[in-house]
Write a protein that holds these residues in place. Structure first.
Motif, mmCIF file in Angstrom:
data_model
loop_
_atom_site.group_PDB
_atom_site.id
_atom_site.type_symbol
_atom_site.label_atom_id
_atom_site.label_comp_id
_atom_site.label_asym_id
_atom_site.label_seq_id
_atom_site.Cartn_x
_atom_site.Cartn_y
_atom_site.Cartn_z
ATOM 1 N N ALA A 2 0.831 -1.201 0.000
ATOM 2 C CA ALA A 2 0.000 0.000 0.000
ATOM 3 C C ALA A 2 0.866 1.252 0.000
ATOM 4 C CB ALA A 2 -0.932 -0.017 1.212
ATOM 5 N N ASP A 3 2.156 1.085 -0.295
ATOM 6 C CA ASP A 3 3.107 2.202 -0.303
ATOM 7 C C ASP A 3 2.720 3.189 -1.398
ATOM 8 O OD1 ASP A 3 5.278 3.911 -0.427
ATOM 9 O OD2 ASP A 3 6.750 2.333 -0.082
ATOM 10 N N THR A 4 2.453 4.432 -0.998
ATOM 11 C CA THR A 4 2.018 5.447 -1.971
ATOM 12 C C THR A 4 3.184 6.089 -2.708
ATOM 13 O OG1 THR A 4 2.059 7.159 -0.258
ATOM 14 C CG2 THR A 4 -0.036 5.984 -0.611
ATOM 15 N N THR A 5 4.416 5.734 -2.348
ATOM 16 C CA THR A 5 5.574 6.365 -2.988
ATOM 17 C C THR A 5 6.148 5.545 -4.131
ATOM 18 O OG1 THR A 5 7.175 5.336 -1.462
ATOM 19 C CG2 THR A 5 6.185 7.435 -0.787
ATOM 20 N N LEU A 6 5.663 4.314 -4.290
ATOM 21 C CA LEU A 6 6.225 3.467 -5.348
ATOM 22 C C LEU A 6 5.909 4.012 -6.734
ATOM 23 C CD1 LEU A 6 5.507 -0.080 -3.859
ATOM 24 C CD2 LEU A 6 7.675 1.163 -3.924
ATOM 25 N N VAL A 7 4.661 4.429 -6.929
ATOM 26 C CA VAL A 7 4.239 5.082 -8.179
ATOM 27 C C VAL A 7 3.561 6.384 -7.767
ATOM 28 C CG1 VAL A 7 2.870 4.871 -10.299
ATOM 29 C CG2 VAL A 7 3.924 2.841 -9.312
ATOM 30 N N PRO A 8 4.328 7.462 -7.643
ATOM 31 C CA PRO A 8 3.813 8.708 -7.065
ATOM 32 C C PRO A 8 2.565 9.263 -7.734
ATOM 33 C CG PRO A 8 6.198 8.791 -7.277
ATOM 34 C CD PRO A 8 5.754 7.558 -7.991
ATOM 35 N N LYS A 14 -5.352 1.271 -1.476
ATOM 36 C CA LYS A 14 -5.509 -0.132 -1.086
ATOM 37 C C LYS A 14 -4.170 -0.851 -1.248
ATOM 38 C CE LYS A 14 -9.983 0.378 -0.558
ATOM 39 N NZ LYS A 14 -10.645 0.267 0.759
ATOM 40 N N THR A 15 -4.150 -2.100 -0.896
ATOM 41 C CA THR A 15 -2.968 -2.920 -1.147
ATOM 42 C C THR A 15 -2.965 -3.307 -2.627
ATOM 43 O OG1 THR A 15 -2.954 -3.799 1.110
ATOM 44 C CG2 THR A 15 -1.770 -5.055 -0.574
ATOM 45 N N GLU A 16 -1.910 -2.892 -3.312
ATOM 46 C CA GLU A 16 -1.837 -3.102 -4.754
ATOM 47 C C GLU A 16 -0.666 -4.022 -5.101
ATOM 48 O OE1 GLU A 16 -4.225 -1.976 -6.501
ATOM 49 O OE2 GLU A 16 -5.023 -0.243 -5.430
ATOM 50 N N VAL A 17 -0.654 -4.468 -6.355
ATOM 51 C CA VAL A 17 0.433 -5.295 -6.854
ATOM 52 C C VAL A 17 1.322 -4.437 -7.749
ATOM 53 C CG1 VAL A 17 1.049 -7.314 -8.234
ATOM 54 C CG2 VAL A 17 -0.974 -7.380 -6.765
ATOM 55 N N SER A 31 -1.880 -3.896 -10.698
ATOM 56 C CA SER A 31 -3.315 -4.021 -10.376
ATOM 57 C C SER A 31 -4.024 -2.690 -10.655
ATOM 58 C CB SER A 31 -3.492 -4.434 -8.907
ATOM 59 O OG SER A 31 -2.782 -3.535 -8.051
ATOM 60 N N ARG A 32 -4.263 -2.418 -11.889
ATOM 61 C CA ARG A 32 -4.920 -1.190 -12.335
ATOM 62 C C ARG A 32 -5.872 -1.510 -13.468
ATOM 63 N NH1 ARG A 32 -2.684 -0.424 -17.185
ATOM 64 N NH2 ARG A 32 -0.512 -1.045 -17.524
ATOM 65 N N ALA A 45 -5.592 -6.053 -3.660
ATOM 66 C CA ALA A 45 -5.183 -7.029 -4.664
ATOM 67 C C ALA A 45 -4.227 -8.011 -4.028
ATOM 68 C CB ALA A 45 -4.524 -6.331 -5.853
ATOM 69 N N GLY A 46 -4.447 -9.296 -4.290
ATOM 70 C CA GLY A 46 -3.605 -10.327 -3.705
ATOM 71 C C GLY A 46 -2.410 -10.647 -4.571
#
Length: 288
Positions: A2-8, A14-17, A31-32, A45-46
């Motif tokens: 759920a890190d918001t800095t990976l793709v600013p 949510k928890t994304e892949v 996961s988009r 997303a799992g």
């Protein structure tokens, strides 16, 4: 994550892949919704797994914004764009005057489709988009090349063959690949013209004309040459239609008014420059 800095630029709630390119360090949101700017999944997303060839990634989510009307927990498959094609060996032209073939060369990165474009003196030939090409009289003496475009999920790339010079001759014509085209020389002239060659050609390849129609002879000579245009019908005596001496090396034309009786003739042009000789023949049908 759920890190918001990976793709600013993505609105992560949510928890994304995510996928990280080890070589470049670039991070991609997997996961988009569809499209490079697709919204992140609006439900967790799992973690999933890659396809064996790395071309796709599967994950699960109960998001309802990934595929319209999906509803509930679903499995999704995201195609992964790989590297675009990469040319390893350049395309090459093979064949004779009547039909040339573009050998596409060798490519890396799992090419899914090839397309072709033939070039005359560096310019695209209209409609010449097959792997084979039948030269016309307009091509005689000018450099022909084929451009190959390779495509896959990662994009596309192009590569061109070296130039081929089409010559006419008594053995059905020939093709020479003289090497690079001189950037400072006259347009369409090879850097090192084949001094031992003499070539002529008739344009177009077949004719059906009325009496008094004008036939155009296109020729290429590597030196000053004497040209003779003749007509023959069956076993009848051959008639000389015209004689001309070319001004020098290069292309030229001679126009001849056909004053033959109705019928089918073999029209032959012969060229001579010292001990060198060349010829070309077409079929001409003369109507009333």
């Amino acid at each position: 994550s759920a890190d918001t800095t990976l793709v600013p630029d993505a609105n992560i709630t949510k928890t994304e892949v995510f996928m990280r390119d080890i070589a470049s360090g670039a991070v991609t949101l997997v996961s988009r919704a569809s499209g490079a700017a697709g919204e992140p999944a609006d439900a967790d997303a799992g973690v999933g797994s890659f396809a064996s060839d790395g071309s796709a990634f599967a994950f699960g989510s109960a998001a309802d914004n990934l595929v319209p009307d999906a509803g509930g927990e679903q499995a999704y498959l995201r195609l992964i764009d790989g590297d675009p094609p990469r040319n390893l060996t350049a395309p090459a032209i093979t064949g004779r005057r009547e039909l040339l073939t573009c050998m596409r060369g060798t490519w890396a990165e799992d090419v899914s489709a090839f397309s072709y474009q033939w070039l005359r003196d560096g310019a695209a030939i209209s409609g010449a988009t097959d792997s084979s090409y039948a030269p016309t009289a307009d091509d005689i003496g000018l450099p022909l090349a084929c451009r190959v475009t390779a495509a896959n999920r990662g994009g596309e790339a192009t590569a061109e063959s070296g130039p081929a010079i089409v010559f006419s001759g008594g053995q059905g014509g020939a093709v020479e690949t003289p090497g690079p085209i001189s950037p400072s020389g006259p347009a369409g002239q090879p850097a090192h013209p084949p001094a031992a060659r003499l070539a002529v050609a008739l344009a177009p390849g077949r004719l059906r004309v009325k009496r008094n129609h004008i036939v155009t002879v296109t020729y290429l000579a590597t030196s000053r040459a004497k040209l003779t245009l003749t007509a023959a019908r069956g076993h009848a005596k051959t008639s000389v239609l015209a004689r001309k001496t070319s001004r020098g090396a290069g292309r030229g034309t001679v126009r001849v008014r056909v004053r033959l009786r109705p019928g089918t003739y073999r029209i032959t042009v012969r060229a001579q420059a010292g001990a060198r000789r060349a010829s070309d023949t077409i079929r001409l049908t003369v109507t009333r």
